[in-house]
Design a protein around this motif. Structure first.
Motif, PDB file in Angstrom:
ATOM      1  N   GLY A  99       0.831  -1.207   0.000  1.00 19.89           N
ATOM      2  CA  GLY A  99       0.000   0.000   0.000  1.00 19.89           C
ATOM      3  C   GLY A  99       0.861   1.250   0.000  1.00 19.89           C
ATOM      4  N   LYS A 100       0.249   2.379  -0.361  1.00 23.73           N
ATOM      5  CA  LYS A 100       0.933   3.673  -0.365  1.00 23.73           C
ATOM      6  C   LYS A 100       0.057   4.697   0.340  1.00 23.73           C
ATOM      7  N   PRO A 123      -4.466   0.893  -1.573  1.00 24.64           N
ATOM      8  CA  PRO A 123      -3.854  -0.388  -1.981  1.00 24.64           C
ATOM      9  C   PRO A 123      -3.217  -0.268  -3.358  1.00 24.64           C
ATOM     10  N   THR A 124      -2.133  -0.992  -3.558  1.00 16.78           N
ATOM     11  CA  THR A 124      -1.467  -1.037  -4.856  1.00 16.78           C
ATOM     12  C   THR A 124      -1.514  -2.474  -5.379  1.00 16.78           C
ATOM     13  N   GLY A 125      -1.827  -2.595  -6.647  1.00 15.49           N
ATOM     14  CA  GLY A 125      -1.944  -3.924  -7.228  1.00 15.49           C
ATOM     15  C   GLY A 125      -3.271  -4.580  -6.888  1.00 15.49           C
ATOM     16  N   ASP A 126      -3.330  -5.856  -7.151  1.00 15.94           N
ATOM     17  CA  ASP A 126      -4.532  -6.650  -6.891  1.00 15.94           C
ATOM     18  C   ASP A 126      -4.450  -7.215  -5.474  1.00 15.94           C
ATOM     19  N   THR A 127      -5.227  -6.645  -4.557  1.00 20.35           N
ATOM     20  CA  THR A 127      -5.172  -7.078  -3.159  1.00 20.35           C
ATOM     21  C   THR A 127      -5.668  -8.505  -2.990  1.00 20.35           C
ATOM     22  N   SER A 128      -6.601  -8.945  -3.822  1.00 18.24           N
ATOM     23  CA  SER A 128      -7.176 -10.285  -3.653  1.00 18.24           C
ATOM     24  C   SER A 128      -6.163 -11.391  -3.905  1.00 18.24           C
ATOM     25  N   GLN A 129      -5.083 -11.110  -4.628  1.00 17.88           N
ATOM     26  CA  GLN A 129      -4.121 -12.162  -4.939  1.00 17.88           C
ATOM     27  C   GLN A 129      -3.294 -12.571  -3.725  1.00 17.88           C
ATOM     28  N   PHE A 130      -3.345 -11.789  -2.657  1.00 18.19           N
ATOM     29  CA  PHE A 130      -2.566 -12.118  -1.466  1.00 18.19           C
ATOM     30  C   PHE A 130      -3.333 -13.057  -0.540  1.00 18.19           C
ATOM     31  N   ILE A 131      -4.505 -13.499  -0.952  1.00 20.58           N
ATOM     32  CA  ILE A 131      -5.215 -14.591  -0.299  1.00 20.58           C
ATOM     33  C   ILE A 131      -5.156 -15.782  -1.245  1.00 20.58           C
ATOM     34  N   MET A 135      -3.212   7.863  -7.050  1.00 22.17           N
ATOM     35  CA  MET A 135      -1.791   8.145  -6.926  1.00 22.17           C
ATOM     36  C   MET A 135      -1.036   7.495  -8.082  1.00 22.17           C
ATOM     37  N   PRO A 136      -0.034   8.167  -8.614  1.00 24.79           N
ATOM     38  CA  PRO A 136       0.752   7.556  -9.693  1.00 24.79           C
ATOM     39  C   PRO A 136       1.437   6.285  -9.204  1.00 24.79           C
ATOM     40  N   GLY A 137       1.415   5.276 -10.031  1.00 21.19           N
ATOM     41  CA  GLY A 137       2.102   4.038  -9.713  1.00 21.19           C
ATOM     42  C   GLY A 137       1.405   3.140  -8.727  1.00 21.19           C
ATOM     43  N   THR A 138       0.091   3.288  -8.581  1.00 16.39           N
ATOM     44  CA  THR A 138      -0.639   2.427  -7.651  1.00 16.39           C
ATOM     45  C   THR A 138      -1.360   1.274  -8.339  1.00 16.39           C
ATOM     46  N   ARG A 139      -1.295   1.222  -9.649  1.00 18.09           N
ATOM     47  CA  ARG A 139      -1.901   0.067 -10.318  1.00 18.09           C
ATOM     48  C   ARG A 139      -1.117  -1.201  -9.985  1.00 18.09           C
ATOM     49  N   ASP A 140       0.201  -1.104  -9.936  1.00 24.54           N
ATOM     50  CA  ASP A 140       1.062  -2.227  -9.566  1.00 24.54           C
ATOM     51  C   ASP A 140       2.016  -1.770  -8.466  1.00 24.54           C
ATOM     52  N   TYR A 141       2.395  -2.695  -7.628  1.00 26.26           N
ATOM     53  CA  TYR A 141       3.351  -2.379  -6.572  1.00 26.26           C
ATOM     54  C   TYR A 141       4.736  -2.192  -7.186  1.00 26.26           C
ATOM     55  N   ASP A 142       5.610  -1.498  -6.438  1.00 25.71           N
ATOM     56  CA  ASP A 142       6.924  -1.151  -6.969  1.00 25.71           C
ATOM     57  C   ASP A 142       7.993  -2.118  -6.468  1.00 25.71           C
ATOM     58  N   LYS A 143       9.241  -1.806  -6.822  1.00 26.91           N
ATOM     59  CA  LYS A 143      10.351  -2.691  -6.476  1.00 26.91           C
ATOM     60  C   LYS A 143      10.577  -2.770  -4.976  1.00 26.91           C
ATOM     61  N   GLN A 144      10.350  -1.647  -4.278  1.00 35.28           N
ATOM     62  CA  GLN A 144      10.570  -1.659  -2.835  1.00 35.28           C
ATOM     63  C   GLN A 144       9.594  -2.601  -2.136  1.00 35.28           C
ATOM     64  N   HIS A 145       8.359  -2.620  -2.619  1.00 35.73           N
ATOM     65  CA  HIS A 145       7.387  -3.559  -2.058  1.00 35.73           C
ATOM     66  C   HIS A 145       7.810  -5.002  -2.337  1.00 35.73           C
ATOM     67  N   CYS A 146       8.312  -5.258  -3.534  1.00 41.65           N
ATOM     68  CA  CYS A 146       8.784  -6.608  -3.859  1.00 41.65           C
ATOM     69  C   CYS A 146       9.905  -7.031  -2.924  1.00 41.65           C
ATOM     70  N   LYS A 147      10.792  -6.095  -2.609  1.00 39.53           N
ATOM     71  CA  LYS A 147      11.912  -6.404  -1.729  1.00 39.53           C
ATOM     72  C   LYS A 147      11.456  -6.612  -0.295  1.00 39.53           C
ATOM     73  N   ASP A 148      10.558  -5.753   0.189  1.00 38.33           N
ATOM     74  CA  ASP A 148      10.126  -5.836   1.590  1.00 38.33           C
ATOM     75  C   ASP A 148       9.249  -7.061   1.844  1.00 38.33           C
ATOM     76  N   LEU A 149       8.337  -7.358   0.903  1.00 33.43           N
ATOM     77  CA  LEU A 149       7.381  -8.440   1.097  1.00 33.43           C
ATOM     78  C   LEU A 149       7.820  -9.746   0.459  1.00 33.43           C
ATOM     79  N   HIS A 150       8.972  -9.746  -0.222  1.00 32.10           N
ATOM     80  CA  HIS A 150       9.488 -10.955  -0.877  1.00 32.10           C
ATOM     81  C   HIS A 150       8.468 -11.510  -1.874  1.00 32.10           C
ATOM     82  N   ILE A 151       7.950 -10.632  -2.709  1.00 37.52           N
ATOM     83  CA  ILE A 151       6.999 -11.042  -3.733  1.00 37.52           C
ATOM     84  C   ILE A 151       7.609 -10.817  -5.106  1.00 37.52           C
ATOM     85  N   LEU A 152       7.003 -11.438  -6.094  1.00 38.09           N
ATOM     86  CA  LEU A 152       7.521 -11.357  -7.458  1.00 38.09           C
ATOM     87  C   LEU A 152       7.120 -10.046  -8.107  1.00 38.09           C
ATOM     88  N   PRO A 153       7.898  -9.599  -9.073  1.00 42.38           N
ATOM     89  CA  PRO A 153       7.497  -8.399  -9.820  1.00 42.38           C
ATOM     90  C   PRO A 153       6.155  -8.598 -10.504  1.00 42.38           C
TER      91      PRO A 153
END
Length: 784
Positions: A400-401, A411-419, A756-774
């Motif tokens: 999120g941002k 929320p950034t990206g598709d929140t439902s995919q994290f379930i 907010m700009p860039g909220t359709r998909d999460y960014d690289k920092q989120h990938c690093k913090d949450l250990h998720i794929l781009p």
């Protein structure tokens, strides 16, 4: 979500192994050194024994000499001189070998290959001149009588045993043998340690995995798209041979690169039937390098969670998280804890994760977290201190941002995919309109069997206070209708102060922190004993922004300043509008004492008797419920947001400014009534959970499915629920959901509506913090 924990596990195992090897070598060396010390002490004791033998010899020799002089008429002068010359040599030898640091000097001279012998040159030099040649012969041939002769023979025998240079003393021979064994063992231990160290390094460093796998390029994606589309193309009359030729033409020029970039896949990937050429190995290597396992595909239908397989799964998704002390962070947390007490369902709480730059803007007291695990520990510790039991539920995070303009988390990206799909059974969306304003992902009602929305905030009231608020409120109203209708089966509104939404019902499903009820019990006990429970007057507590009731409070106090002469109000809060609020109160010369925001359960607030809350923007004020639970008077507006509290006798509502003055004076002049057991229960989370189960139809869903499971087991077979023909309403909702999906997929349209700009998909920092794929790997272009 991918956990990348294997490298750290190998590293810690290798270093643990290295530490254990060093410990074994050290213990072995200490044991050998101790044995060397014991051998040296044994040698010293033997030397002392030898010294005593020589002392006895000298004494006996002296006695012999004196007795011989007295008894023999002609004693041998050579014998007496021999003894006199031998005594200084023996004394010198005794001082040398009986010194305190003798054993230390011996150990210092010992080396791995040192030859240890005793230097007997002093004895030789002392004895040799006397026993060589004729004098020794004279002594040996003389007829000695008494103990002197026997001692002389002992000396001769003792010297004969040491005379041979090739023979060594037994303690020294054993010491040399032990040193050789120690050297051999040390070399073997060193070799074994080196081998184990190499093995540990090999387990850490793996050459194939360190090689970076480049992402898929356009020809590879097109080739794989054709490969995946073969069933569809076959229905259109395009034969498989043509598809194979297209794939070959796209990959023929890149065949060396495909083989070069492909890495050895896991056994599970190699066993798959569809991985039989270089392209499939290339796709498998990319998936293996990311650890991703894509659940769906363009032609694959997702299946919902089957409740007959086991326990039900409840996912609670909210828009805020502790330590941000807001209603959407605290109340969903309590809801998850109390729902998890039931054995019928597993509960997952999904909260937003903010990068450190956003954490500094949102969380109070400069509190930040470097990892989701650290924040989860903080949340659980905070919760367990207040509820008094260990809540068994899972906490997950989605990216999120923080929006400064909206003062909320988007929320950034598709929140439902994290379930995960296997847990997609029942979803509770806290603030469903907020979660789905810019939701570009799968429809919640398509993924979950039952979706309940809980409306917390009166967004229209907040928006109307902004510039061009009326126009903005018009669009937001219809967007809220659209998203809640498309993504929820049932909507719960905490009070009638919220927007009237489709499929909605009004019910307060929030409870009070048990800590406040305990404070109320304590105050009631003090009152029964005749003690003064309240020693202070009135106070107000809330985030210091105009929309939280500060505008209404200043207007009421300024208008009736003379009527409330001598009335002082302590205000606790922090916020973005703090400077403006304080300036307005000072300009009007109001009796307001502004203090730093604190927890409502703080000990310093227990002594206040009256809580004043003139806010009309809240949906259901949590602070009002907490004040009532603590047994205080509450003076609040006659507003739909306070409808639930009217049944409590300590809640004094007003409609006009004059009525406000009367209620304040009434509260200051009287003592509040203690809560009855029924009133106390209505404020608790146990009652709130029961109301939630009833009004959200969750009780019916759980009971119907459990009955269905029992009947299926009784009949000996499990019947899959049939797919019914969609009704006209469902078709309209589906069309609206598809239109919203297309709208939120366009970045230009998102920005035009305030995203907010860039909220359709999460960014690289989120990938690093949450250990998720781009995002490009998580949602490839051929599978959306």
């Amino acid at each position: 979500m991918v956990n990348e924990g294997q490298p750290s596990t190998s590293t810690s195992g290798a270093f643990s192994f290295i530490s254990r090897g060093w410990r074994e070598v050290r213990d072995s060396a200490d044991a050998d050194l101790q044995l060397m010390r014991d051998r040296a002490n044994s040698f010293k004791n033997l030397a002392s024994s030898f010294d005593r033998e020589l002392e006895n010899f000298i004494n006996s020799a002296s006695t012999f000499s004196v007795s011989t002089i007295k008894s023999s008429p002609s004693p041998s002068a050579a014998e007496i001189g021999f003894v006199k010359r031998l005594r200084p040599k023996i004394s010198e030898l005794r001082r040398a070998y009986s010194a305190p640091d003798f054993s230390k000097r011996v150990l210092d001279k010992l080396g791995p290959r040192a030859r240890i012998t005793i230097d007997l040159s002093a004895i030789r030099k002392a004895i040799a001149p006397e026993v060589d040649g004729g004098e020794f012969d004279k002594v040996s041939r003389g007829r000695w009588s008494g103990g002197g002769g026997r001692n002389s023979l002992k000396l001769i025998e003792f010297w004969g045993e040491w005379k041979a240079e090739e023979r060594e003393w037994e303690p020294l021979r054993a010491l040399k043998t032990r040193l050789k064994e120690f050297e051999k063992k040390r070399e073997e231990s060193a070799l074994e340690f080196v081998e184990k160290f190499k093995t540990g390094l090999k387990s850490i460093y793996k050459e194939p995995q360190s090689k970076e796998v480049p992402p898929l390029d356009v020809p590879e994606l097109l080739a794989y798209l054709v490969r995946q589309s073969e069933p569809f193309l076959d229905h259109l009359g395009v034969k498989r041979d043509i598809c194979d030729k297209i794939v070959d033409s796209l990959c023929s020029k890149r065949k060396p690169q495909l083989l070069l970039h492909s890495l050895p896949a896991d056994q599970s990937l190699l066993d798959c039937d569809n991985i039989n050429d270089e392209l499939d190995f290339r796709i498998a290597s990319v998936l293996q390098s990311t650890g991703h396992c894509y659940e769906g595909g363009f032609w694959k239908n997702f299946e919902k969670h089957d409740p007959t397989d086991g326990k039900r799964h409840v996912a609670i998704v909210t828009t805020a998280s502790l330590p941000w002390m807001t209603g959407t962070a605290v109340n969903p947390l309590f809801r998850a804890a109390y729902l998890a007490k039931s054995v019928r369902q597993n509960v997952t709480l999904l909260v937003p994760w903010l990068c450190k730059s956003d954490q500094e803007l949102v969380y109070p007291n400069n509190l930040t977290f470097s990892s989701p695990e650290e924040q989860e520990n903080y949340i659980r510790n905070w919760l367990e201190e207040r509820i008094g039991f260990k809540a068994d539920f899972r906490i997950s995070f989605y990216p999120g941002k923080f929006s400064k303009e909206r003062r909320s988390i988007i929320p950034t990206g598709d929140t439902s995919q994290f379930i995960p799909s296997k847990d997609a059974d029942i979803a509770i969306l806290e603030e469903p309109e907020h979660l789905n304003w810019y939701h570009h992902g799968r429809r919640w009602t398509d993924k979950f069997n039952h979706v309940v929305g809980v409306v917390h905030t009166n967004y229209l009231e907040y928006i109307k206070r902004e510039r061009n608020g009326t126009l903005q409120a018009f669009f937001v109203k219809h967007i809220n209708n659209l998203v809640t209708r498309a993504h929820c089966h049932k909507v719960l509104r905490l009070s009638a102060a919220t927007q009237d939404l489709p499929k909605s019902v009004v019910c307060n499903v929030h409870g009070v922190n048990p800590k406040f009820l305990k404070i109320g019990d304590k105050i009631a006990a003090e009152t029964e004993l005749g003690q003064q429970a309240f020693s202070k007057g009135a106070y107000f507590l809330g985030k210091m922004v105009w929309a939280k009731g500060y505008r209404e409070l200043i207007d009421l106090l300024a208008k009736h300043k003379n009527d409330l002469d001598g009335f002082n109000l302590d205000v606790f809060g922090n916020g973005e509008d703090a400077h403006e609020v304080k300036h307005a109160a000072k300009k009007l010369n109001l009796n307001l004492n502004f203090m730093k925001g604190i927890d409502h359960a703080d000990d310093s607030l227990h002594g206040y008797k009256v809580f004043i809350n003139p806010s009309v923007s809240d949906v259901l004020c949590t602070a009002t419920a907490e004040a009532l639970a603590m047994g205080k008077f509450v003076v609040c507006a006659d507003h739909p947001s306070n409808e639930f509290f009217r049944s409590f006798p300590n809640c004094l509502t007003y409609r006009t400014p004059e009525d406000f003055v009367a209620k304040v004076k009434e509260a200051m002049a009287n003592e509040p009534r203690p809560l009855t057991p029924e009133q106390r229960y209505n404020l608790s989370w146990e009652a709130a959970t029961q109301r939630f189960m009833e009004y959200s139809e969750l009780e019916r869903v759980l009971n119907n499915d459990s009955d269905h499971a029992k009947s299926s087991k009784t009949s000996g077979k499990i019947t899959r629920r049939s797919v019914s023909v969609p009704s006209l309403t469902e078709m309209v909702d589906g069309g609206m959901a598809f239109a919203h999906y297309c709208f939120t997929g366009n970045e230009f349209l998102r920005l035009c509506t305030g995203a907010m700009p860039g909220t359709r998909d999460y960014d690289k920092q989120h990938c690093k913090d949450l250990h998720i794929l781009p995002p490009l790997v998580e949602n490839p272009i051929y599978g959306w």
